[in-house]
Design a protein around this motif. Structure first.
Motif, PDB file in Angstrom:
ATOM      1  N   LYS A 160       0.814  -1.217   0.000  1.00 64.70           N
ATOM      2  CA  LYS A 160       0.000   0.000   0.000  1.00 64.70           C
ATOM      3  C   LYS A 160       0.849   1.269   0.000  1.00 64.70           C
ATOM      4  O   LYS A 160       0.626   2.149  -0.843  1.00 64.70           O
ATOM      5  CB  LYS A 160      -0.993   0.010   1.157  1.00 64.70           C
ATOM      6  CG  LYS A 160      -1.799   1.321   1.149  1.00 64.70           C
ATOM      7  CD  LYS A 160      -2.976   1.359   2.058  1.00 64.70           C
ATOM      8  CE  LYS A 160      -3.697   2.701   1.923  1.00 64.70           C
ATOM      9  NZ  LYS A 160      -4.905   2.796   2.752  1.00 64.70           N
ATOM     10  N   LEU A 163       2.263   1.947  -3.425  1.00 63.24           N
ATOM     11  CA  LEU A 163       1.322   2.463  -4.423  1.00 63.24           C
ATOM     12  C   LEU A 163       0.965   3.927  -4.181  1.00 63.24           C
ATOM     13  O   LEU A 163       0.666   4.664  -5.126  1.00 63.24           O
ATOM     14  CB  LEU A 163       0.049   1.610  -4.428  1.00 63.24           C
ATOM     15  CG  LEU A 163       0.212   0.186  -4.947  1.00 63.24           C
ATOM     16  CD1 LEU A 163      -1.084  -0.584  -4.772  1.00 63.24           C
ATOM     17  CD2 LEU A 163       0.655   0.167  -6.407  1.00 63.24           C
ATOM     18  N   LEU A 172      -3.154   7.207  -7.589  1.00 63.43           N
ATOM     19  CA  LEU A 172      -3.762   6.453  -6.505  1.00 63.43           C
ATOM     20  C   LEU A 172      -3.599   7.188  -5.179  1.00 63.43           C
ATOM     21  O   LEU A 172      -2.511   7.667  -4.848  1.00 63.43           O
ATOM     22  CB  LEU A 172      -3.117   5.074  -6.377  1.00 63.43           C
ATOM     23  CG  LEU A 172      -3.458   4.047  -7.451  1.00 63.43           C
ATOM     24  CD1 LEU A 172      -2.582   2.820  -7.289  1.00 63.43           C
ATOM     25  CD2 LEU A 172      -4.928   3.658  -7.376  1.00 63.43           C
ATOM     26  N   THR A 177      -6.516   2.926  -3.686  1.00 62.54           N
ATOM     27  CA  THR A 177      -5.550   1.884  -3.343  1.00 62.54           C
ATOM     28  C   THR A 177      -6.244   0.772  -2.565  1.00 62.54           C
ATOM     29  O   THR A 177      -6.056  -0.415  -2.847  1.00 62.54           O
ATOM     30  CB  THR A 177      -4.392   2.465  -2.521  1.00 62.54           C
ATOM     31  OG1 THR A 177      -3.715   3.457  -3.293  1.00 62.54           O
ATOM     32  CG2 THR A 177      -3.389   1.382  -2.150  1.00 62.54           C
ATOM     33  N   ILE A 207      -6.048  -2.009 -10.620  1.00 63.53           N
ATOM     34  CA  ILE A 207      -5.793  -0.565 -10.579  1.00 63.53           C
ATOM     35  C   ILE A 207      -6.433   0.119 -11.780  1.00 63.53           C
ATOM     36  O   ILE A 207      -7.154   1.116 -11.642  1.00 63.53           O
ATOM     37  CB  ILE A 207      -4.271  -0.294 -10.549  1.00 63.53           C
ATOM     38  CG1 ILE A 207      -3.672  -0.724  -9.202  1.00 63.53           C
ATOM     39  CG2 ILE A 207      -3.979   1.185 -10.820  1.00 63.53           C
ATOM     40  CD1 ILE A 207      -2.160  -0.735  -9.177  1.00 63.53           C
TER      41      ILE A 207
END
Length: 279
Positions: A160, A163, A172, A177, A207
């Motif tokens: 996480k 990202l 994101l 996310t 995504i």
């Protein structure tokens, strides 16, 4: 904070409202929003007489493309733009006003005053912060499962935070996310380097799909987001884990949990997104 779908929605709305307008003068009521140049007065001087030709987007940044200048704007937590007639009263949370020559004004409103504006000569914006270190756009050919795998292999962080970094892929934030990781059945605390190639391919697809669906629905209005016409987004109606602590998982019925990951509130299903032993 507005993420890619919300910023894309604002971009599209602004392109319908302000293209072709010429700046008469700029009124700056909170100079700290202006980051480049550092002198807000110089910013106003450079903007005067510039005609707006296009509004673009790079990640979560708006790019206002004028004759010879590009204004890079980050909305941060609660920034928003609105086009008004000049005779409409200005509220106390409006901090930058672009007065156009046609008796309208584009007003930047930001309750928390966290937004930023950087002004560049056209072409210069790509070589300098805040844009120069951004990763690939999620809908571009440069964002692939292979590029995502390379980013995963280069970090020791959980998936996480990786990202959210904006270098593996832009756009994101906390909402999307969580949603993408849920779709991919990946626990947010899983070390990115431990993801298998099949998991990475699934995450890449999640995504792209999550952001694409959110863009089609005008983004998510969780608290205050509206586009430049004052319209809310609708993707919040399709959120599967974000903001649903204690509610049943739409896939298996297990109660959604919320934890902190990298200092951010994080929602996931403990049954669908199992943290494998050793990760």
């Amino acid at each position: 904070m507005p993420e890619l779908p919300e910023v894309e929605t604002v971009k599209r709305t602004l392109n319908e409202l302000v293209i072709g307008k010429t700046v008469g003068h700029v009124e700056i009521r909170w100079p700290k929003i202006i980051r480049r140049p550092q002198d807000a007065g110089e910013f106003a001087r450079l903007m005067a007489g510039e005609t707006l030709h296009h509004v673009g987007r790079r990640g979560k940044f708006l790019l206002f493309c004028f004759d010879s200048k590009v204004l890079v704007s980050h909305l941060r937590m609660e920034g928003r733009y609105r086009l008004d007639r000049e005779n409409v009263p200005v509220d106390p949370y409006t901090h930058v006003i672009f007065h156009f020559t046609d008796d309208t004004s584009l007003r930047y409103r930001d309750v928390r005053k966290f937004g930023t504006m950087h002004l560049f000569r056209k072409g210069e914006e790509w070589r300098m912060l805040p844009l120069k270190e951004l990763g690939p756009e999620p809908f571009s050919n440069s964002f692939s499962a292979e590029s995502l795998a390379l980013s995963c292999r280069k970090t020791t962080r959980a998936v996480k935070p990786m990202l959210l970094d904006q270098r593996a892929v832009v756009g994101l934030g906390n909402i999307y996310t969580d949603e993408a990781l849920f779709r991919a059945r990946i626990h947010p605390l899983t070390p990115a380097a431990d993801l298998t190639m099949p998991q990475i391919k699934t995450l890449h697809e999640a995504i792209v799909e999550t952001l694409g669906e959110a863009v089609k629905m005008g983004g998510s209005t969780i608290r205050t987001f509206v586009n430049s016409r004052g319209h809310a987004g609708f993707f919040q109606q399709k959120l599967q884990v974000y903001g649903r602590k204690g509610m049943p998982c739409p896939r298996c019925g297990t109660a959604i949990e919320k934890i902190k990951v990298g200092g951010r509130g994080t929602h996931f299903c403990p049954a669908c997104q199992i943290r494998v032993t050793g990760s």
